[in-house]
Write an enzyme that holds these catalytic residues in place. Structure first.
Site, short mmCIF file in Angstrom:
data_model
loop_
_atom_site.label_atom_id
_atom_site.label_comp_id
_atom_site.label_asym_id
_atom_site.label_seq_id
_atom_site.Cartn_x
_atom_site.Cartn_y
_atom_site.Cartn_z
N GLU A 131 0.81 -1.22 0.00
CA GLU A 131 0.00 0.00 0.00
C GLU A 131 0.85 1.28 0.00
O GLU A 131 0.54 2.23 -0.71
CB GLU A 131 -0.95 0.00 1.20
N HIS A 156 -9.58 -5.72 10.66
CA HIS A 156 -10.21 -5.48 9.36
C HIS A 156 -11.60 -4.85 9.50
O HIS A 156 -12.40 -4.91 8.58
CB HIS A 156 -10.35 -6.81 8.59
#
Length: 333
Positions: free
Chosen positions: A60, A129
């Site tokens: 990322e 998450h």
């Protein structure tokens, strides 16, 4: 009008903006060959090719940085995070590069780009998450933040975000992708919703439920329950958290004199704290009760299904909060 899903609305927005402007490209994990982890980019690789729909490594920080550089060089990248939970790894590029470059160069180098992907809890994805990441982004000047709750808003706001000359964090509720709603047909013309404009999703006169993103649907559920008890609740969907539509917030406070703020994130230093401060400063004399906030429990999201349900904000908690600000029976958690 057409009735389509939230993911189809996002797909249409990407398709139309890539067709309209050849400087727009999409990059992220599995956006090309796999059509996106949530199928938002379905068909775009076939139509626009692998120079404009780019699969990235699982890195990322790396591909967010590539996007920032591309935006500085005159392109309009759309960077998809498979989930905004993963964007934590890229915060240096987002906050220190994308958000600050225009200011630090005295307006010489704009960074027109979008960071988009799902945010918040889904179903039993556990603590790492399931985070609602809005507060981490909205705190930094230089980046705009958009949280659409309906298919129409998703399409119109994404098109506006792509055209904006500032970096925009575009956060999509992870459980919204299959939600259906009416969206103007492609043939009806260019459908764009300006950033920074809230929307009253339900008119009411007794109490204002102010919210954003996925929680719009929870607020509407609560309003239906309250209606059975004779309470007329207004639901204001902020849609953009930065820029913030302060005029719309003050208008609903002036109308109902009571406010419950609903958000998916944690309470400590949450979005609701900013909203409460704004109302306190600008509309204190219009309040007939303290502002109450309904949020996720102040814990990492549990994995166990029963505990996860207890941790999430729901319609019943909103109803209790509304009853409390109305001085009716019931109390907020």
């Amino acid at each position: 009008m057409q009735t389509i899903t939230y993911r189809e609305a996002l797909n249409q927005a990407l398709d139309e903006e890539m067709e309209r402007d050849d400087t727009v490209f999409l990059m992220g994990e599995e956006v090309a060959e796999y059509d996106g982890a949530y199928k938002v980019s379905k068909g775009l690789l076939e139509k626009f090719g692998d120079r404009r729909v780019v699969d990235s490594p699982i890195a990322e920080l790396g591909f967010a940085g590539l996007g920032v550089g591309a935006a500085m060089g005159g392109l309009r990248p759309v960077i998809e995070f498979m989930t905004f939970n993963f964007s934590i790894l890229a915060l240096d590029q987002v906050i220190n590069s994308a958000a600050k470059t225009f200011y630090m160069t005295g307006g010489q180098i704009p960074v027109p780009m979008v960071f988009r992907g799902p945010t918040g809890a889904a179903l039993q994805l556990s603590a790492q998450h399931s985070q609602a990441c809005e507060t981490w982004y909205v705190h930094a000047p230089g980046i705009k933040l958009v949280t659409p709750g309906t298919p129409a808003d998703a399409k119109g706001l994404l098109k506006a975000a792509i055209r904006d000359n500032d970096p925009v964090a575009f956060m999509e509720g992870e459980l919204l992708y299959n939600v259906k709603g009416e969206v103007p047909d492609v043939d009806d013309g260019d459908f764009v919703i300006p950033l920074g404009k809230a929307d009253v999703k339900r008119e009411g006169s007794d109490v204002s439920i102010i919210t954003h993103g996925k929680m719009v649907h929870v607020a509407l559920q609560a309003a239906k329950k309250l209606e059975k008890d004779g309470v007329d609740a207004e639901v204001l969907d902020l849609r953009s958290l930065r820029p913030l539509d302060v005029e719309a917030i003050l208008a609903t406070v002036h109308k109902t004199n009571r406010v419950v703020y609903l958000e998916e994130g944690w309470p400590y230093a949450g979005i609701g704290a900013q909203i409460a401060a704004t109302i306190q400063e600008e509309a204190f004399d219009y309040l007939d009760a303290p502002i109450l906030r309904v949020t996720q429990a102040d814990v990492p999201m549990p994995y166990a299904k029963n505990l996860e349900q207890m941790a999430k904000p729901d319609a019943d908690r909103v109803v209790r909060a509304c009853n409390r600000v109305l001085y009716r029976n019931g109390s907020a958690d």
